[in-house]
Write a protein that holds these residues in place. Structure first.
Motif, PDB file in Angstrom:
ATOM      1  N   GLU A  97       2.165   1.778  -3.495  1.00 49.69           N
ATOM      2  CA  GLU A  97       1.126   2.372  -4.344  1.00 49.69           C
ATOM      3  C   GLU A  97       1.018   3.876  -4.101  1.00 49.69           C
ATOM      4  O   GLU A  97       0.896   4.665  -5.047  1.00 49.69           O
ATOM      5  CB  GLU A  97      -0.215   1.694  -4.096  1.00 49.69           C
ATOM      6  CG  GLU A  97      -1.314   2.161  -5.033  1.00 49.69           C
ATOM      7  CD  GLU A  97      -2.588   1.363  -4.884  1.00 49.69           C
ATOM      8  OE1 GLU A  97      -3.545   1.649  -5.628  1.00 49.69           O
ATOM      9  OE2 GLU A  97      -2.633   0.463  -4.019  1.00 49.69           O
ATOM     10  N   ARG A  98       1.085   4.291  -2.839  1.00 50.27           N
ATOM     11  CA  ARG A  98       1.010   5.720  -2.523  1.00 50.27           C
ATOM     12  C   ARG A  98       2.209   6.462  -3.114  1.00 50.27           C
ATOM     13  O   ARG A  98       2.072   7.570  -3.632  1.00 50.27           O
ATOM     14  CB  ARG A  98       0.969   5.932  -1.003  1.00 50.27           C
ATOM     15  CG  ARG A  98      -0.328   5.511  -0.345  1.00 50.27           C
ATOM     16  CD  ARG A  98      -0.490   6.138   1.037  1.00 50.27           C
ATOM     17  NE  ARG A  98       0.644   5.858   1.920  1.00 50.27           N
ATOM     18  CZ  ARG A  98       0.747   4.776   2.690  1.00 50.27           C
ATOM     19  NH1 ARG A  98      -0.207   3.849   2.652  1.00 50.27           N
ATOM     20  NH2 ARG A  98       1.798   4.595   3.472  1.00 50.27           N
ATOM     21  N   ASP A 106       0.838  -1.205   0.000  1.00 48.87           N
ATOM     22  CA  ASP A 106       0.000   0.000   0.000  1.00 48.87           C
ATOM     23  C   ASP A 106       0.873   1.255   0.000  1.00 48.87           C
ATOM     24  O   ASP A 106       0.527   2.282  -0.605  1.00 48.87           O
ATOM     25  CB  ASP A 106      -0.964   0.004   1.177  1.00 48.87           C
ATOM     26  CG  ASP A 106      -0.248  -0.061   2.523  1.00 48.87           C
ATOM     27  OD1 ASP A 106       0.873  -0.580   2.579  1.00 48.87           O
ATOM     28  OD2 ASP A 106      -0.827   0.419   3.522  1.00 48.87           O
TER      29      ASP A 106
END
Length: 356
Positions: free
Chosen positions: A106-107, A103
């Motif tokens: 992805e950020r 995650d």
């Protein structure tokens, strides 16, 4: 582009696959394909086998950073001087990569997509502005050396297409009657020395090539170039230059000029710039290897009395200096934006800059 005669050995590429030019680690690149298609069998194609742990966008930025900052280059093998500096498969497959939580990957990728898009847009705008200033510079030079500074004088047809209308009192003649072009000297490899008496001025030395050859040959006086001489590079990057430096021997691909007393040196310099711009425009963007002496000698020049030439030269010196300063500042900004982008990518993908 180039088209292959046989595509049967090409590699299939799916949208989302990585495509990498691993053969040339200096000018090559890596990116994620947006399309289904094929690519050269010499390229490297690979995919993300576990998207639940690895986010492709994040690793794209890491790999691109490794190209831009020559991380891959330091691991390469081959013949770098011939554009064949490859990253072997075993080194690539064992290259150690950071693995933050997916995650966070992805950020980071989303953050860099947004930031890099803004930086790229700013760079593109500055590059567009630079080209506009360069076009304006060409226009100012052309207008000054063919129309003069007084826009209210009576005009006449020069009879020359690229020059067009000129002031009624100006003279127009073939260049060979007022500018003599003197050939430089061609050299054999055996005539160069490591620490000779005279540097040998080549076309590349007028631009970015800092490598000099030397010779101790004693030649005719007209085969030397002195500080302040007006010269013309006729091969590859053709155009006029006023030499600023010590006494040199000038190479065969450069002409030295001998001017009639009817011409001011700086006026002749700007005229030759305008002529070179016209020759380049005439080639319609295709690469022109060289300009022939016959072409130059039979080109036409329009000029006023010497005092008016000096006024035109002084005006152009001042105006062009201002434009060059603006262009230099913009090119500096473009370089700084590029450096900022690379620093941003490095700091973000290595966790030195946190993305929330």
């Amino acid at each position: 582009g180039q088209f292959a005669l046989d595509y049967s050995k090409y590699q299939l590429v799916k949208a989302g696959d990585f495509v990498m030019n691993h053969m040339d680690l200096l000018t090559g690149w890596i990116d994620i394909s947006k399309y289904d298609g094929v690519t050269s069998p010499d390229y490297r194609v690979f995919m993300n086998t576990n998207p639940t742990i690895f986010h492709s966008g994040y690793y794209k930025y890491i790999c691109q950073h490794c190209y831009t900052n020559r991380v891959f280059y330091g691991l390469g093998q081959g013949v770098a001087g011939f554009g064949r500096w490859r990253l072997p498969a075993d080194i690539f497959m064992n290259f150690v990569l950071p693995v933050p939580p997916v995650d966070e990957q992805e950020r980071i990728a989303q953050f860099l997509d947004e930031q890099c898009a803004q930086i790229d847009f700013a760079i593109a705008e500055e590059k567009r502005s630079v080209e506009e200033y360069k076009s304006w510079k060409k226009s100012i030079i052309f207008e000054a050396v063919t129309k003069g500074l007084n826009k209210r004088v009576k005009m006449k047809d020069s009879g020359v297409v690229w020059i067009g209308q000129i002031p009624y009192t100006w003279t127009c003649c073939k260049q060979k009657y007022v500018i003599k072009l003197i050939n430089g000297r061609a050299y054999k490899d055996t005539e160069f020395e490591e620490n000779g008496k005279y540097p040998v001025l080549r076309v590349g030395n007028l631009f970015t090539n800092s490598k000099w050859y030397f010779s101790s040959l004693e030649l005719e006086d007209d085969k030397y170039c002195e500080n302040g001489d007006l010269i013309y590079a006729w091969s590859a990057s053709y155009g006029p230059h006023i030499w600023e430096g010590n006494k040199v021997i000038y190479h065969y691909h450069i002409w030295k000029t001998a001017l009639s007393s009817k011409l001011d040196k700086r006026f002749a310099y700007y005229y030759l710039q305008a002529l070179s711009n016209d020759i380049a425009a005439e080639s319609h963007g295709s690469a022109m290897a060289h300009v022939t002496m016959e072409r130059m000698n039979n080109s036409y020049i329009a000029y006023p009395e010497i005092e008016e030439q000096k006024k035109i030269s002084a005006y152009l010196d001042n105006t062009i200096s201002c434009i060059d300063t603006i262009v230099s500042e913009k090119e500096k900004l473009i370089a700084e934006l590029g450096q900022y982008k690379q620093a941003l990518i490095f700091e973000t993908v290595t966790g030195k800059r946190k993305v929330v």
